[in-house]
Design a protein around this motif. Sequence first.
Motif, mmCIF file in Angstrom:
data_model
loop_
_atom_site.group_PDB
_atom_site.id
_atom_site.type_symbol
_atom_site.label_atom_id
_atom_site.label_comp_id
_atom_site.label_asym_id
_atom_site.label_seq_id
_atom_site.Cartn_x
_atom_site.Cartn_y
_atom_site.Cartn_z
ATOM 1 N N LEU A 1 0.853 -1.166 0.000
ATOM 2 C CA LEU A 1 0.000 0.000 0.000
ATOM 3 C C LEU A 1 0.898 1.227 0.000
ATOM 4 O O LEU A 1 1.875 1.283 0.742
ATOM 5 C CB LEU A 1 -0.898 0.012 1.240
ATOM 6 C CG LEU A 1 -1.873 1.171 1.347
ATOM 7 C CD1 LEU A 1 -3.032 0.989 0.379
ATOM 8 C CD2 LEU A 1 -2.396 1.299 2.761
ATOM 9 N N THR A 2 0.578 2.180 -0.824
ATOM 10 C CA THR A 2 1.272 3.455 -0.844
ATOM 11 C C THR A 2 0.294 4.514 -0.376
ATOM 12 O O THR A 2 -0.861 4.537 -0.830
ATOM 13 C CB THR A 2 1.764 3.789 -2.264
ATOM 14 O OG1 THR A 2 2.604 2.734 -2.712
ATOM 15 C CG2 THR A 2 2.529 5.095 -2.291
ATOM 16 N N VAL A 3 0.750 5.376 0.521
ATOM 17 C CA VAL A 3 -0.116 6.426 1.049
ATOM 18 C C VAL A 3 0.591 7.767 0.903
ATOM 19 O O VAL A 3 1.751 7.898 1.284
ATOM 20 C CB VAL A 3 -0.456 6.182 2.541
ATOM 21 C CG1 VAL A 3 -1.389 7.262 3.062
ATOM 22 C CG2 VAL A 3 -1.072 4.810 2.740
ATOM 23 N N THR B 1 -4.248 9.929 0.090
ATOM 24 C CA THR B 1 -4.453 9.145 -1.121
ATOM 25 C C THR B 1 -3.770 7.800 -0.970
ATOM 26 O O THR B 1 -2.565 7.738 -0.694
ATOM 27 C CB THR B 1 -3.884 9.886 -2.349
ATOM 28 O OG1 THR B 1 -4.490 11.176 -2.411
ATOM 29 C CG2 THR B 1 -4.165 9.121 -3.630
ATOM 30 N N ALA B 2 -4.538 6.738 -1.131
ATOM 31 C CA ALA B 2 -4.007 5.376 -0.984
ATOM 32 C C ALA B 2 -4.035 4.672 -2.328
ATOM 33 O O ALA B 2 -4.947 4.878 -3.130
ATOM 34 C CB ALA B 2 -4.846 4.595 0.029
ATOM 35 N N SER B 3 -3.021 3.848 -2.545
ATOM 36 C CA SER B 3 -3.031 2.988 -3.735
ATOM 37 C C SER B 3 -2.455 1.635 -3.352
ATOM 38 O O SER B 3 -1.520 1.552 -2.566
ATOM 39 C CB SER B 3 -2.248 3.616 -4.889
ATOM 40 O OG SER B 3 -0.902 3.799 -4.526
ATOM 41 N N GLY B 4 -3.076 0.600 -3.871
ATOM 42 C CA GLY B 4 -2.664 -0.759 -3.540
ATOM 43 C C GLY B 4 -3.811 -1.517 -2.918
ATOM 44 O O GLY B 4 -4.967 -1.321 -3.273
ATOM 45 N N GLU B 5 -3.477 -2.379 -1.973
ATOM 46 C CA GLU B 5 -4.480 -3.221 -1.330
ATOM 47 C C GLU B 5 -4.666 -2.837 0.131
ATOM 48 O O GLU B 5 -3.696 -2.603 0.841
ATOM 49 C CB GLU B 5 -4.060 -4.686 -1.426
ATOM 50 C CG GLU B 5 -3.968 -5.166 -2.860
ATOM 51 C CD GLU B 5 -3.596 -6.631 -2.963
ATOM 52 O OE1 GLU B 5 -3.353 -7.278 -1.925
ATOM 53 O OE2 GLU B 5 -3.559 -7.138 -4.093
ATOM 54 N N LEU B 6 -5.915 -2.797 0.553
ATOM 55 C CA LEU B 6 -6.251 -2.532 1.948
ATOM 56 C C LEU B 6 -6.692 -3.835 2.598
ATOM 57 O O LEU B 6 -7.788 -4.325 2.343
ATOM 58 C CB LEU B 6 -7.383 -1.511 2.036
ATOM 59 C CG LEU B 6 -6.963 -0.059 2.046
ATOM 60 C CD1 LEU B 6 -8.178 0.847 2.024
ATOM 61 C CD2 LEU B 6 -6.101 0.248 3.237
ATOM 62 N N GLU C 1 -1.272 1.213 8.580
ATOM 63 C CA GLU C 1 -0.561 2.370 8.019
ATOM 64 C C GLU C 1 -1.531 3.435 7.536
ATOM 65 O O GLU C 1 -1.363 4.619 7.830
ATOM 66 C CB GLU C 1 0.360 1.936 6.872
ATOM 67 C CG GLU C 1 1.028 3.082 6.159
ATOM 68 C CD GLU C 1 1.971 3.912 7.026
ATOM 69 O OE1 GLU C 1 2.310 5.026 6.600
ATOM 70 O OE2 GLU C 1 2.370 3.470 8.116
ATOM 71 N N LEU C 2 -2.562 3.042 6.803
ATOM 72 C CA LEU C 2 -3.527 4.024 6.325
ATOM 73 C C LEU C 2 -4.277 4.647 7.495
ATOM 74 O O LEU C 2 -4.493 5.865 7.515
ATOM 75 C CB LEU C 2 -4.507 3.401 5.326
ATOM 76 C CG LEU C 2 -5.536 4.371 4.747
ATOM 77 C CD1 LEU C 2 -4.874 5.545 4.036
ATOM 78 C CD2 LEU C 2 -6.491 3.647 3.818
ATOM 79 N N GLU C 3 -4.655 3.851 8.465
ATOM 80 C CA GLU C 3 -5.380 4.393 9.615
ATOM 81 C C GLU C 3 -4.524 5.409 10.374
ATOM 82 O O GLU C 3 -5.014 6.459 10.798
ATOM 83 C CB GLU C 3 -5.828 3.270 10.559
ATOM 84 C CG GLU C 3 -6.715 3.757 11.671
ATOM 85 C CD GLU C 3 -7.434 2.644 12.395
ATOM 86 O OE1 GLU C 3 -8.293 2.968 13.236
ATOM 87 O OE2 GLU C 3 -7.161 1.459 12.124
#
Length: 127
Positions: free
Chosen positions: A11-13, A25-30, A37-39
């Motif tokens: 995941l890239t944030v 902005t997130a890209s990849g798999e959640l 990381e996204l949270e």
Amino acid sequence: MEESWGEPTSLTVRCGFLAGAVMVTASGELDLDTVPELERRVAAALEAATACTSATVVVVDLTSVSYLDSSGLNMLVRCHELACRHHLALHVVASDRRVLRPIHATELQHVLLLYPTTAEALAPPTT
């Protein structure tokens, strides 16, 4: 001999300010491995928006997310609740059916503020 169950998910944030909003902005798999990381980044964005008197919206752009599992759904609900506690709006941008399908299957479209494009998520509310 170690057995591999496939490639690790990634995941890239990216974060920043855009049009008076804090963008994440997130890209990849959640999934279970990448959700923390996204949270963490969304929570930091909410803190930044709280500190900035001109930002009242945090936009989470998931248009480049290719997979969303139940841990991602739970994270979106937790972030929505955190935004409410900060008196901020959390706008979720999603247009891919791989992201929208689990959101609609769990009826979270009634909880989350969903937008099909970043431009619509950034637009001022109409009265």
